[in-house]
Design a protein around this motif. Structure first.
Motif, short mmCIF file in Angstrom:
data_model
loop_
_atom_site.label_atom_id
_atom_site.label_comp_id
_atom_site.label_asym_id
_atom_site.label_seq_id
_atom_site.Cartn_x
_atom_site.Cartn_y
_atom_site.Cartn_z
N PHE A 93 6.57 10.33 -4.98
CA PHE A 93 5.17 10.72 -5.03
C PHE A 93 4.57 10.41 -6.39
O PHE A 93 3.38 10.09 -6.50
N ALA A 94 5.38 10.50 -7.45
CA ALA A 94 4.88 10.20 -8.80
C ALA A 94 4.31 8.79 -8.87
O ALA A 94 3.33 8.54 -9.59
N GLU A 95 4.88 7.86 -8.11
CA GLU A 95 4.38 6.48 -8.09
C GLU A 95 2.99 6.43 -7.47
O GLU A 95 2.11 5.70 -7.95
N ILE A 126 -4.38 6.85 0.68
CA ILE A 126 -3.79 5.51 0.71
C ILE A 126 -4.34 4.76 -0.49
O ILE A 126 -5.55 4.78 -0.74
N VAL A 127 -3.48 4.12 -1.22
CA VAL A 127 -3.88 3.42 -2.43
C VAL A 127 -3.10 2.12 -2.55
O VAL A 127 -1.91 2.06 -2.25
N GLY A 128 -3.79 1.07 -2.95
CA GLY A 128 -3.13 -0.22 -3.12
C GLY A 128 -3.75 -0.98 -4.27
O GLY A 128 -4.93 -0.80 -4.59
N GLU A 129 -2.95 -1.80 -4.90
CA GLU A 129 -3.40 -2.58 -6.04
C GLU A 129 -3.30 -4.05 -5.70
O GLU A 129 -2.23 -4.53 -5.30
N ARG A 130 -4.40 -4.76 -5.84
CA ARG A 130 -4.38 -6.19 -5.52
C ARG A 130 -3.40 -6.93 -6.42
O ARG A 130 -3.29 -6.66 -7.62
N GLY A 131 -2.69 -7.85 -5.78
CA GLY A 131 -1.73 -8.65 -6.54
C GLY A 131 -0.39 -7.98 -6.75
O GLY A 131 0.48 -8.55 -7.41
N ALA A 132 -0.21 -6.76 -6.18
CA ALA A 132 1.07 -6.05 -6.33
C ALA A 132 1.89 -6.28 -5.07
O ALA A 132 1.66 -5.64 -4.04
N PRO A 133 2.85 -7.21 -5.10
CA PRO A 133 3.63 -7.52 -3.89
C PRO A 133 4.56 -6.36 -3.53
O PRO A 133 4.88 -5.53 -4.38
N MET A 147 0.85 -1.18 0.00
CA MET A 147 0.00 0.00 0.00
C MET A 147 0.89 1.23 0.00
O MET A 147 1.91 1.27 0.70
N LEU A 148 0.50 2.25 -0.77
CA LEU A 148 1.23 3.50 -0.83
C LEU A 148 0.44 4.58 -0.11
O LEU A 148 -0.79 4.64 -0.22
N LEU A 149 1.15 5.43 0.60
CA LEU A 149 0.52 6.47 1.41
C LEU A 149 1.18 7.81 1.12
O LEU A 149 2.40 7.89 0.97
N ALA A 150 0.38 8.86 1.06
CA ALA A 150 0.92 10.21 0.89
C ALA A 150 0.05 11.21 1.62
O ALA A 150 -1.19 11.16 1.52
N ASP A 151 0.69 12.12 2.36
CA ASP A 151 0.00 13.26 2.96
C ASP A 151 0.23 14.45 2.04
O ASP A 151 1.38 14.80 1.74
N LEU A 152 -0.87 15.09 1.62
CA LEU A 152 -0.80 16.07 0.53
C LEU A 152 -1.37 17.42 0.92
O LEU A 152 -2.37 17.49 1.65
N VAL A 160 5.56 10.75 2.22
CA VAL A 160 5.20 9.61 1.39
C VAL A 160 5.81 8.36 2.01
O VAL A 160 6.96 8.37 2.48
N SER A 161 5.05 7.28 2.02
CA SER A 161 5.54 6.04 2.62
C SER A 161 4.87 4.85 1.95
O SER A 161 3.95 5.00 1.14
N ALA A 162 5.33 3.67 2.28
CA ALA A 162 4.75 2.41 1.78
C ALA A 162 4.70 1.41 2.93
O ALA A 162 5.54 1.43 3.83
N PHE A 163 3.70 0.55 2.91
CA PHE A 163 3.59 -0.49 3.93
C PHE A 163 2.90 -1.70 3.33
O PHE A 163 2.32 -1.63 2.24
#
Length: 492
Positions: A229-231, A212-219, A175-180, A252-255
């Motif tokens: 942030f572009a990602e 927060i955004v995540g794509e199923r199947g994206a390890p 999951m990708l996270l960004a405070d904007l 920006v972070s990922a978990f």
């Protein structure tokens, strides 16, 4: 000894523990590899139980202005926490940076020594003390202490150096996270299924939006730093069709959804608290809140042992109580992970749970689970439903003074509440006056329903009820000895 306790990690768990130990008069040093507070928002709120904890220690005033509410979720399904009727609502807009500043200020005022810019390298447990090697601005140095507590996060160096087993499952989704800043999005605190992914939007203080955004199947990717942030913006647009690339990223972070828990919270002179002991999918901020409560449970016990009041066996109750809490938290976050990250195959499960959650009993059960209000410790048995659970906020009159159970817990000591002016009870408890306050009090009117027929209550420093009269199988003196050590004159 350079200190009675050395804590590795100046996050919420480490700073909460430092404050609790100093409140009890224990010499403590905190080492933290970051030279200053990161300023990252990370966790953004507190559950109802943590709000009670902070209130019991007078910490709420340090958090500044914040918003509260009773809305929550379980796996993205809306949940009304208000069905529990608790005294506090959950806080929703407190960035972790503010929490850390407040807890650090409190610990420092109480006399904790916080050494920033010092990285943990190694430890040795000699049976009667530990030696910790750290690297700081002046090079490597050795710190000797009676106990070491690792509060250094999910990648804990203390956990690895001490050889704790950390079983569980690897992350399957990132999951990708960004405070904007500079973006206006519709808040979605409970999240939303979008195509092959999941998105969430929360409005924070200062005009900041968290996405927060995540794509199923994206390890999870192997990363050496936070994602660009572009990602985040690219994935957001691919899933929602909206362009947020013009926004200013604050953080920006990922978990991932890895789920692990150590098999023991204590090995000899080394203990773990917070993310060092348990990691999981962030769901409603339960990780940070559970870490703060780990420290709240451990602090008074470790202080009693170090002062010589209680035997080391008291520290075993830290593991037995908090490991079970962690296990239950991991179970509910894994269930939420299936609901949030599952694809079309999980929709029947969402549909069924959406129906069940409308039943008041189910709503109360899930609300208590995610708010921390379902915790019940084994305090020795008895018939009274108060035993082992948190004492609710009680308006009280002591002499001619109006007070409350919350205020009486501020000093971090045990409290024996005598509601029946029982001289025999107070006399039996005299041997523990050096660590337990004995208070004759009158409950407010109308009295709390759970106090019906109760003439006395023994409350631990963490706010949990250890004994009641009537309703306990133990006498008050045996319960006092169990949780506070032998009476004065008989202690080791």
């Amino acid at each position: 000894m350079d200190a009675s306790v050395v804590i590795v990690g100046a996050g919420p768990a480490g700073l909460m523990l430092a404050g609790e130990l100093r409140l009890a008069g224990i010499d403590v040093v905190v080492v933290e590899r970051h030279p200053r507070c990161t300023g990252e928002s990370r966790g953004i709120g507190f559950t109802t139980r943590t709000m009670e904890v902070f209130d019991q220690r007078g910490l709420l005033r340090r958090l500044g202005d914040y918003q509260t509410g009773n809305t929550g979720h379980f796996g993205g399904l809306p949940l009304d926490i208000g069905v529990l009727g608790a005294a506090h609502e959950a806080a929703r807009t407190v960035p972790q940076s503010v929490t850390e500043e407040a807890l650090e200020a409190r610990a420092t005022e109480l006399g904790a020594r916080i050494r920033r810019g010092h990285e943990f390298l190694a430890l040795q447990d000699f049976g009667d003390h530990v030696a910790v090697t750290v690297r700081g601005p002046g090079g490597e140095r050795r710190i000797e202490a009676r106990y070491l507590v690792g509060c250094d996060g999910g990648r804990s160096g203390v956990r690895k150096a001490a050889g704790f087993d950390f079983p569980g499952t690897e992350a399957t989704t990132e999951m990708l996270l960004a405070d904007l800043r500079g973006v206006d999005l519709e808040p979605r605190m409970t999240g939303r299924q979008v195509g092959d992914g999941f998105v969430m939007v929360a409005r924070l203080a200062g005009g900041i939006h968290r996405v927060i955004v995540g794509e199923r199947g994206a390890p999870p990717r192997r990363r050496t730093g936070p994602p660009a942030f572009a990602e985040v913006a690219d994935l957001w647009k691919r899933l929602t069709g909206d362009d947020i690339s013009h926004a200013e990223p604050v953080w920006v972070s990922a978990f991932g959804d890895a789920t692990r828990q150590v098999t023991e919270y204590r090995r000899g002179r080394v203990l773990l608290a917070g993310d060092s002991a348990h990691v999981h999918l962030p769901a409603g901020g339960q990780g940070m809140n559970t870490g703060v409560q780990d420290s709240y449970n451990l602090g008074w016990k470790l202080a009693l042992v170090l002062h010589g009041y209680a035997p080391e066996a008291l520290l075993d109750t830290y593991h037995s109580e908090r490991h079970e809490v962690g296990r239950r938290m991991l179970a509910n976050t894994r269930a939420q992970s299936l609901l949030v990250l599952g694809g079309a195959e999980a929709q029947p499960l969402r549909d069924v749970l959406s129906e069940l959650i409308r039943y008041p009993e189910v709503a109360r059960h899930l609300a208590a689970k995610v708010s921390g209000l379902d915790i019940r410790y084994d305090v020795g048995g008895g018939a009274n439903p108060l035993l082992g659970v948190r004492l609710p906020h009680l308006p009280l009159t002591v002499g001619n003074r109006a007070t409350s159970s919350t205020e009486l817990l501020r000093p971090g000591r045990g409290v024996l509440l005598d509601f029946a002016d029982n001289a025999v009870l107070r006399r039996r408890a005299q041997g523990w006056r050096d660590r337990v306050d004995i208070v004759t009090a009158t409950p407010g009117v109308p009295p709390e329903p759970t106090l019906t027929g109760v003439t006395a209550v023994l409350v631990r420093p963490d706010g949990y009820v250890a004994w009641t009269a009537p309703g306990s199988h133990r006498n008050v003196d045996s319960s006092l000895a169990r949780w506070f050590g032998p009476a004065s004159g008989r202690r080791r």
